[in-house]
Design a protein around this motif. Structure first.
Motif, mmCIF file in Angstrom:
data_model
loop_
_atom_site.group_PDB
_atom_site.id
_atom_site.type_symbol
_atom_site.label_atom_id
_atom_site.label_comp_id
_atom_site.label_asym_id
_atom_site.label_seq_id
_atom_site.Cartn_x
_atom_site.Cartn_y
_atom_site.Cartn_z
ATOM 1 N N LEU A 151 -11.998 -40.731 46.775
ATOM 2 C CA LEU A 151 -10.704 -41.343 47.079
ATOM 3 C C LEU A 151 -10.829 -42.397 48.172
ATOM 4 O O LEU A 151 -10.179 -43.445 48.115
ATOM 5 C CB LEU A 151 -9.707 -40.267 47.517
ATOM 6 C CG LEU A 151 -9.421 -39.151 46.514
ATOM 7 C CD1 LEU A 151 -8.542 -38.074 47.157
ATOM 8 C CD2 LEU A 151 -8.752 -39.697 45.274
ATOM 9 N N ALA A 152 -11.663 -42.119 49.176
ATOM 10 C CA ALA A 152 -11.760 -43.012 50.336
ATOM 11 C C ALA A 152 -12.449 -44.332 49.987
ATOM 12 O O ALA A 152 -12.025 -45.394 50.441
ATOM 13 C CB ALA A 152 -12.518 -42.319 51.470
ATOM 14 N N ILE A 153 -13.517 -44.277 49.190
ATOM 15 C CA ILE A 153 -14.272 -45.500 48.896
ATOM 16 C C ILE A 153 -13.427 -46.535 48.152
ATOM 17 O O ILE A 153 -13.396 -47.711 48.544
ATOM 18 C CB ILE A 153 -15.567 -45.163 48.126
ATOM 19 C CG1 ILE A 153 -16.511 -44.357 49.023
ATOM 20 C CG2 ILE A 153 -16.258 -46.438 47.646
ATOM 21 C CD1 ILE A 153 -17.734 -43.829 48.309
ATOM 22 N N PRO A 199 -18.615 -49.336 56.135
ATOM 23 C CA PRO A 199 -18.224 -47.982 55.713
ATOM 24 C C PRO A 199 -18.254 -47.786 54.202
ATOM 25 O O PRO A 199 -18.560 -46.690 53.731
ATOM 26 C CB PRO A 199 -16.805 -47.829 56.261
ATOM 27 C CG PRO A 199 -16.332 -49.194 56.557
ATOM 28 C CD PRO A 199 -17.545 -49.986 56.906
ATOM 29 N N VAL A 200 -17.953 -48.837 53.429
ATOM 30 C CA VAL A 200 -18.018 -48.701 51.966
ATOM 31 C C VAL A 200 -19.445 -48.395 51.532
ATOM 32 O O VAL A 200 -19.697 -47.482 50.724
ATOM 33 C CB VAL A 200 -17.504 -49.985 51.277
ATOM 34 C CG1 VAL A 200 -17.697 -49.894 49.767
ATOM 35 C CG2 VAL A 200 -16.038 -50.213 51.593
ATOM 36 N N VAL A 201 -20.403 -49.134 52.083
ATOM 37 C CA VAL A 201 -21.807 -48.929 51.720
ATOM 38 C C VAL A 201 -22.293 -47.567 52.205
ATOM 39 O O VAL A 201 -22.958 -46.827 51.466
ATOM 40 C CB VAL A 201 -22.678 -50.058 52.302
ATOM 41 C CG1 VAL A 201 -24.163 -49.764 52.096
ATOM 42 C CG2 VAL A 201 -22.313 -51.391 51.662
ATOM 43 N N LEU A 202 -21.972 -47.216 53.449
ATOM 44 C CA LEU A 202 -22.438 -45.938 54.005
ATOM 45 C C LEU A 202 -21.866 -44.744 53.242
ATOM 46 O O LEU A 202 -22.580 -43.774 52.964
ATOM 47 C CB LEU A 202 -22.065 -45.846 55.486
ATOM 48 C CG LEU A 202 -22.839 -46.772 56.430
ATOM 49 C CD1 LEU A 202 -22.253 -46.722 57.829
ATOM 50 C CD2 LEU A 202 -24.311 -46.385 56.466
ATOM 51 N N LEU A 203 -20.595 -44.817 52.889
ATOM 52 C CA LEU A 203 -19.991 -43.707 52.149
ATOM 53 C C LEU A 203 -20.530 -43.623 50.725
ATOM 54 O O LEU A 203 -20.705 -42.529 50.183
ATOM 55 C CB LEU A 203 -18.467 -43.848 52.128
ATOM 56 C CG LEU A 203 -17.761 -43.646 53.471
ATOM 57 C CD1 LEU A 203 -16.261 -43.866 53.325
ATOM 58 C CD2 LEU A 203 -18.041 -42.262 54.033
ATOM 59 N N SER A 204 -20.810 -44.749 50.105
ATOM 60 C CA SER A 204 -21.381 -44.708 48.750
ATOM 61 C C SER A 204 -22.791 -44.129 48.770
ATOM 62 O O SER A 204 -23.205 -43.458 47.816
ATOM 63 C CB SER A 204 -21.386 -46.109 48.135
ATOM 64 O OG SER A 204 -22.274 -46.965 48.827
ATOM 65 N N LEU A 205 -23.517 -44.336 49.859
ATOM 66 C CA LEU A 205 -24.868 -43.775 49.970
ATOM 67 C C LEU A 205 -24.855 -42.253 50.095
ATOM 68 O O LEU A 205 -25.868 -41.606 49.802
ATOM 69 C CB LEU A 205 -25.588 -44.385 51.182
ATOM 70 C CG LEU A 205 -26.160 -45.792 51.002
ATOM 71 C CD1 LEU A 205 -26.644 -46.334 52.340
ATOM 72 C CD2 LEU A 205 -27.300 -45.787 49.990
ATOM 73 N N THR A 206 -23.729 -41.674 50.525
ATOM 74 C CA THR A 206 -23.689 -40.218 50.673
ATOM 75 C C THR A 206 -23.908 -39.502 49.346
ATOM 76 O O THR A 206 -24.391 -38.370 49.325
ATOM 77 C CB THR A 206 -22.340 -39.761 51.264
ATOM 78 O OG1 THR A 206 -21.268 -40.177 50.395
ATOM 79 C CG2 THR A 206 -22.127 -40.357 52.645
#
Length: 513
Positions: free
Chosen positions: A92-94, A70-77
């Motif tokens: 905030l989430a990352i 999830p860290v990688v996927l959210l940073s890709l957004t």
């Protein structure tokens, strides 16, 4: 976790790598929009992190590594999408997920035995106790490094020179002002200094240097706190907690005592009565919902009240009641005494009935919102509420399983479902869903708010272009696209670190008009 004393060489090596990471951070983010730079920096941080902990923890394929996804996927957004709401939430989430993941990597065995509250407290302790206490360490290491390059006498002389410069600065400013006032030529020379120095970006250089020091120091302090946490004295080995002692006039905080505390529990009879009364009301409500929405009871609606108006009036209230029921359900599962087998079974039945009635409420709320969207169109808020209700269905389903299986622990499944749902809602491209749904509604009803679509993120641009193609005479669509094109031109940047997939697609779509 016990910690061996680190060597000075290791300290300086990790600090140097953290400062290098600080240089990368300011190079990617200083004066630039977030785009491809965010996942690139996330990659750099994890390279630094796993390198720093290599002697303590090896990189293994275990459960802690799943949190990396999830860290990688959210940073890709940040390189894929442009929804402002999720950009703010992900900011905030990352970091929160990153803290959970890195702490779990180092302290996994300890955390896996904790309950939900203890895990949260452990994460806060890691951040604000174990890591924060190393805040002065980068300055101390820098001082030791300078002192190591100089002899003791020269080091003392250097500090004396720096002290003299600091003391002389206010005196120099005062004397310079007096001399400039006394002599015109001196004043002219002093006045010309700012023009001579204007070509030297001193201010920007200072800001960049400060950025590097703060960012690099923060990452060093955090990772060092993970590697070498504060050791508890033997007197604090047992669990301590605040107790309450009864005095005349009320309850007051008492002294800290050792040993586990007896948790406060609700009386099962009181809880059962509360659930019984609520379930009776909810059952009546469920019958009415089946009459109006599922049983063809539209004719029984009050005169002058349309389906859409009826849906709009009750939707928010149903969502609030659902959240109240969820809180009550958690209290029933975790905060009620189990005095007898019969009472335990009764509470299970009542809790299952509460979940069933809440499911009817969620279906009713979902149906009401769908009716409202058919009448007034789709928006980001309405789509997000749809997703939130589906998320609640998942949580209630897990709670229903917990009702009949007391050994089942909810914390980890709830955490997994929550993270997965949040990542999923980032990737379904809510703005594109809103635009495409409104376009489909336009085909059926001939009504659409093109101006609103123009305020969405760049994921909606291809659908606006499609709308203009279907109806070239629609002035609102053309005006919305013109505003989007102007905004895209204003926000465009030649830097490759700010590349964004949605902006690139929007630019291509606008170029095909």
């Amino acid at each position: 976790m016990a910690s061996d004393k680190p060597s000075y060489r290791r300290e300086t090596a990790v600090l140097g790598a953290a400062m290098l990471l600080g240089v990368i951070h300011q190079g990617l983010f200083y004066g630039r929009d977030w785009g491809l730079s965010y996942p690139l920096f996330t990659l750099c941080f994890y390279l630094f992190y796993y390198w720093a902990i290599r002697e303590r923890e090896r990189l293994r394929l275990n459960s802690s590594l799943l949190l990396l996804a999830p860290v990688v996927l959210l940073s890709l957004t940040y390189a894929l999408f442009t929804n402002l709401l999720f950009m703010i939430l992900n900011a905030l989430a990352i970091p929160c997920l990153l803290i959970v993941h890195t702490t779990w990597t180092v302290r996994g065995r300890e955390i896996s035995r904790m309950n939900a509250g203890a895990v949260i407290l452990s994460l806060l302790e890691q951040l604000f106790v174990h890591s924060l206490r190393y805040a002065p360490l980068p300055g101390k290491l820098a001082g030791r490094l300078i002192a190591g390059r100089l002899r003791a006498e020269r080091y003392r002389q250097l500090w004396k020179v720096l002290t003299g410069l600091v003391i002389s600065l206010p005196i120099l400013l005062l004397v310079g002002a007096l001399l400039a006032s006394a002599d015109t030529m001196f004043d002219r020379m002093i006045s010309g200094l700012p023009r001579l120095l204007s070509g030297i970006p001193v201010g920007e250089a200072v800001i960049r240097a400060g950025w590097v020091v703060v960012a690099g120091g923060a990452m060093f302090v955090y990772v060092w706190g993970l590697l070498y946490p504060k050791e508890k004295p033997p007197a604090e080995e047992g669990r301590t907690m605040l107790t309450l002692r009864h005095e005349e006039g009320g309850w007051e905080p008492g002294a800290a005592v050792s040993g586990p505390a007896k948790p406060v529990r609700m009386d099962p009879t009181i809880t059962a009565t509360l659930l019984l009364v609520l379930n009776a009301v909810y059952m009546l409500f469920a019958v009415l919902q089946f009459s109006y929405f599922f049983g063809g009871g539209a004719a029984a609606l009050p005169e002058g009240v349309t389906y859409a108006e009826y849906a709009r009036r009750g939707f928010a209230e149903l969502v609030i009641v659902t959240l109240i029921n969820f809180a009550l359900l958690m209290l029933t599962l975790h905060g009620v005494e189990r005095t007898s087998r019969m009472m335990n079974r009764s509470l299970r039945v009542l809790a299952a009935m509460l979940i069933g009635c809440t499911g009817v409420m969620l279906c009713s709320a979902y149906f009401r919102l769908s009716l409202y969207e058919m009448a007034y169109g789709y928006s980001i808020t309405r789509i997000l509420v749809h997703a939130f209700m589906l998320f609640l269905v998942g949580l209630f389903a897990l709670a229903l399983y917990k009702v009949w299986n007391e050994r089942f622990r909810l914390f980890r499944p709830y955490a997994i479902v929550s993270i997965a749902a949040y990542v999923l809602i980032n990737y379904i491209q809510v703005d594109a869903v809103v635009a495409s749904s409104n376009l489909e509604r336009y085909e059926k009803t001939g009504s659409i708010d093109a101006a609103y679509l123009g305020t969405l993120s760049y994921e909606a641009v291809p659908y606006l272009v499609e709308l203009e193609r279907r109806d070239p005479n629609m002035r609102e669509a053309a005006e919305a696209l013109d505003r989007v094109e102007e905004r895209l031109t204003r926000e465009s940047s030649p830097s490759w670190t700010e590349f964004n997939w949605s902006k690139w697609k929007a630019s291509r779509a606008l170029g095909s008009r």
